[in-house]
Design an enzyme around this catalytic site. Structure first.
Site, short mmCIF file in Angstrom:
data_model
loop_
_atom_site.label_atom_id
_atom_site.label_comp_id
_atom_site.label_asym_id
_atom_site.label_seq_id
_atom_site.Cartn_x
_atom_site.Cartn_y
_atom_site.Cartn_z
N ARG A 199 1.99 -6.51 7.52
CA ARG A 199 0.70 -5.81 7.46
C ARG A 199 -0.09 -6.04 8.75
O ARG A 199 -1.02 -5.29 9.06
CB ARG A 199 -0.17 -6.29 6.29
CG ARG A 199 0.40 -6.18 4.88
CD ARG A 199 0.93 -4.81 4.56
NE ARG A 199 2.37 -4.75 4.81
CZ ARG A 199 3.07 -3.64 4.88
NH1 ARG A 199 2.48 -2.47 4.75
NH2 ARG A 199 4.37 -3.67 5.08
N LYS A 216 7.27 6.13 7.80
CA LYS A 216 8.01 6.83 6.75
C LYS A 216 7.23 8.01 6.17
O LYS A 216 7.80 9.05 5.89
CB LYS A 216 8.43 5.86 5.65
CG LYS A 216 7.36 5.45 4.69
CD LYS A 216 7.90 4.59 3.57
CE LYS A 216 6.78 4.05 2.71
NZ LYS A 216 5.96 5.08 2.10
N THR A 217 5.91 7.84 5.99
CA THR A 217 5.12 8.94 5.44
C THR A 217 5.10 10.12 6.41
O THR A 217 5.16 11.28 6.01
CB THR A 217 3.69 8.48 5.13
OG1 THR A 217 3.74 7.34 4.27
CG2 THR A 217 2.89 9.58 4.45
N ASP A 265 9.50 9.28 -2.30
CA ASP A 265 8.95 8.20 -1.49
C ASP A 265 9.07 6.88 -2.24
O ASP A 265 9.10 6.87 -3.47
CB ASP A 265 7.47 8.51 -1.19
CG ASP A 265 6.93 7.65 -0.05
OD1 ASP A 265 7.74 7.01 0.66
OD2 ASP A 265 5.70 7.62 0.12
N GLU A 266 9.15 5.77 -1.52
CA GLU A 266 9.26 4.43 -2.11
C GLU A 266 10.43 4.38 -3.12
O GLU A 266 10.31 3.89 -4.24
CB GLU A 266 7.95 4.03 -2.81
CG GLU A 266 6.71 4.07 -1.93
CD GLU A 266 6.66 2.94 -0.92
OE1 GLU A 266 7.63 2.15 -0.84
OE2 GLU A 266 5.66 2.83 -0.18
N GLN A 319 11.11 -4.24 1.08
CA GLN A 319 9.76 -4.15 0.53
C GLN A 319 9.77 -3.91 -0.99
O GLN A 319 8.78 -3.46 -1.56
CB GLN A 319 8.98 -3.03 1.23
CG GLN A 319 8.76 -3.31 2.72
CD GLN A 319 7.90 -2.26 3.39
OE1 GLN A 319 6.68 -2.24 3.22
NE2 GLN A 319 8.53 -1.40 4.15
#
Length: 635
Positions: free
Chosen positions: A596, A29-30, A209-210, A240
């Protein structure tokens, strides 16, 4: 654009209109956010027209650096910051549009804010202890984050009385609190639309973002700034969302198409981090949540090993298993220690791993918190026990004599210290002398004398237990009860439940230590062992195992991840009991931990777990029953 899959390219090439990118864990995503901004710049959009919002300064800095690497000569006027930094910038320029404010304002930190609330309570004749201050601070924050006025907010009677005083003190001091940095810009935009038009025109392309972590005020700020051009590029993942307790609201993702007319929604499902086995287990878990947008992560990395599951007898066996697997993987697969993480739900769970890693010389670091033996509540109890064993430990005496408050301030402590040195007698002996005789030095007033006498009775009571040969665990438990320490924490401290769990872990530590030692266990030997661990210098080496709560794992990745303590009332936590929405958040938390892991994922559960020194039968987490057996290897 190179190194982008088909879904990523569609997102990156999007220019005008609202787009929501549901970016699964590890889906890049980044990369998508930064490449999309770079493409806007390369396409002729001036950097001053772009606003990129995120939630931490670290994330904002990283985003800027990535964009600079992609097209360094275009980004000089790009605004890449947190929501609160954005609000501060707007207010520095335009707060004069609100009556009674000047643009040379100060931003008060939480200590300053707490003092104002305490002063407000005092003006009402109410004792401003930490619990009362914290409660009102939380109400003020909730009111401002929900964009309500004092009249609209159904706060406590005490809040209604203190809030006018609080706001007046802020204004008189030309100061704002942290919540004002979003609350006031929205107030400005609502009251003075001409100011809103300035910023709508300034930033014609907005990236967030987020997005799943936005609260009501942050969400409205985005809507207001983007309501004319609608060029909103939001990236997030409902699966998330683990910060609802901070105000994050899942509805902002669900209602995106309603809030922004003509919006498109795109999902990024290809994962670039984990093996297929790990993803299949994580996908199966999160499917049990109702509040989500259906998507299934997949990977081209390969099937990989099955997810390991170990059912331990107790937490000590659980810790030994983790240690053995770390040693094995490190040797066989040449994985550095920094690529291992142990995830747990509560900080108190770190103690068993810290003890064992110290014993076997495995360097570790507790991420996002203090090492177990450095936590305030642990140091308080250990200091009291040191006074029980020694009349001369002035440092431990000064730390504990006011737990609870006995009116012994810094000046009095200094006098006692000088008198103890002058008369060459230990501090406790001096206190006994002062209490039993006339206080010729005038060190103590009446209430202070009563307080010291009460403290000495506590010490004598605990010393009698040592002489009777009671176990260290019982003495520690008695010390916590006798001094009313839990009540003290509940009244004065934040994070009461976490601190209570840490004290329980200390009692459990003593119980385990007694069981492992041959012969009569000694309190002094236990304190000596703990001092050695507590005195171990924090390592700055990169090659250390990471210990952290699941909440601290978001955004990170590791070759090997352990999720320990998968039991009912731990994961999911007891606080989620009876609440479907809270249980779903616990499931998302577990999902975040699973995703993770890059190559190896382990899950552990224990049959027994010590509770205040007594073994308690634990039930395996319901989440374990939701996992597909064919991808799980029982170890």
């Amino acid at each position: 654009m190179v190194q982008l899959n088909e879904e990523q390219q569609v997102a990156v090439q999007h220019v005008e209109g609202p787009l929501l990118v549901l970016a699964g864990a590890g889906s890049g995503k980044t990369r998508v956010v930064t490449h999309r901004i770079a493409r806007l710049l390369e396409g002729g959009v001036h950097s001053s027209k772009i606003l990129a919002l995120t939630f931490t300064n670290k994330a904002a800095d990283e985003m800027c650096k990535r964009i600079e690497r992609l097209c360094s000569h275009f980004v000089s006027l790009l605004t890449c910051c947190t929501f609160h930094s954005l609000g501060a910038r707007i207010l520095r320029e335009s707060i004069g549009g609100l009556e009674g404010y000047r643009n040379d304002f100060f931003i008060y930190d939480e200590g300053d804010v707490g003092q104002i609330i305490k002063d407000g309570l005092s003006s009402l004749g109410v004792k401003g202890d930490k619990k009362a201050v914290r409660s009102i601070r939380e109400e003020i924050s909730r009111m401002k984050n929900d964009l309500l006025t004092k009249e609209e907010f159904s706060g406590s009677p005490l809040f209604q009385k203190v809030f006018p005083y609080y706001q007046k003190r802020l204004k008189d001091s030309n100061a704002l609190d942290f919540d004002d940095l979003i609350y006031l810009p929205i107030q400005l935009f609502r009251e003075k639309p001409e100011f809103l038009k300035i910023y709508q025109k300034r930033w014609e392309f907005i990236s967030i973002d987020e997005y799943q972590d936005t609260n009501r005020s942050q969400h409205l700020m985005v809507k207001l700034l983007g309501q004319n051009h609608q060029n909103i590029f939001a990236v997030g993942d409902i699966d998330q969302l683990i910060y609802s307790w901070r105000g994050a609201d899942v509805k902002h993702v669900f209602n995106f198409e309603r809030d922004f007319k003509g919006a498109r929604v795109l999902s990024l499902k290809q994962n670039y981090r984990s093996t297929s086995s790990i993803l299949k287990v994580a996908n199966a878990l999160i499917k049990h949540n109702r509040q989500r947008v259906s998507k299934e992560l997949w990977s081209e990395i390969g099937e990989g090993e099955q997810v390991g599951f170990y059912y331990a007898q107790d937490e000590r066996e659980e810790a030994r298993f983790v240690l053995e697997e770390i040693v094995k993987r490190r040797g066989r697969d040449c994985i550095p220690l920094r690529e291992f993480v142990v995830f747990y739900r509560t900080n108190a769970q770190s103690r068993a791993f810290e003890d064992l890693f110290f014993q076997h010389r495995i360097p570790y670091v507790v991420v996002g918190g203090l090492s177990f033996y450095q936590r305030r509540e642990i140091k308080d109890i250990l200091s009291l026990l040191r006074v029980v064993l020694s009349d001369a430990d002035f440092l431990s005496f000064s730390r504990t004599v006011n737990l609870p408050s006995r009116g012994i301030g810094k000046v009095t402590l200094q006098k006692l210290k000088l008198l103890s040195s002058r008369q060459e007698i230990p501090i406790l002996s001096l206190c006994r002398k002062i209490i039993s005789e006339e206080d010729k030095e005038n060190c103590l007033r009446g209430k202070q004398r009563e307080g010291i006498a009460d403290y000495l009775r506590l010490i004598d009571d605990l010393r009698s237990m040592v002489k009777e040969g009671l176990s260290p665990g019982k003495i520690i438990k008695r010390a916590i009860e006798k001094m009313g320490y839990l009540q003290l924490l509940e009244r004065e401290e934040e994070n009461f439940e976490e601190r209570r769990e840490n004290l329980e872990a200390l009692v459990n530590k003593a119980a385990e230590w007694e069981e492992e030692r041959e012969g009569e266990p000694s309190l002094s030997f236990l304190l000596e062992e703990i001092s050695l661990k507590a005195g171990m210098e924090e390592t700055d080496e990169e090659d250390t195992v990471r210990l952290m709560t699941l909440h601290h794992g978001k955004g990170l990745e590791f070759e090997v991840a352990f999720i320990v303590g998968m039991e009912e009332d731990l994961l999911p936590h007891a606080n989620a009991r009876g609440s479907e929405s809270a249980t779903e958040e616990e499931r998302r938390l577990c999902y975040v931990g699973m995703t993770r892991a890059k190559r190896f994922l382990y899950l552990t559960s224990s049959l027994y777990r010590l509770m205040w020194g007594t073994p308690q039968v634990m039930r395996p987490s319901r989440f374990l029953k939701e996992l597909p057996r064919r991808y799980i290897a029982k170890l």
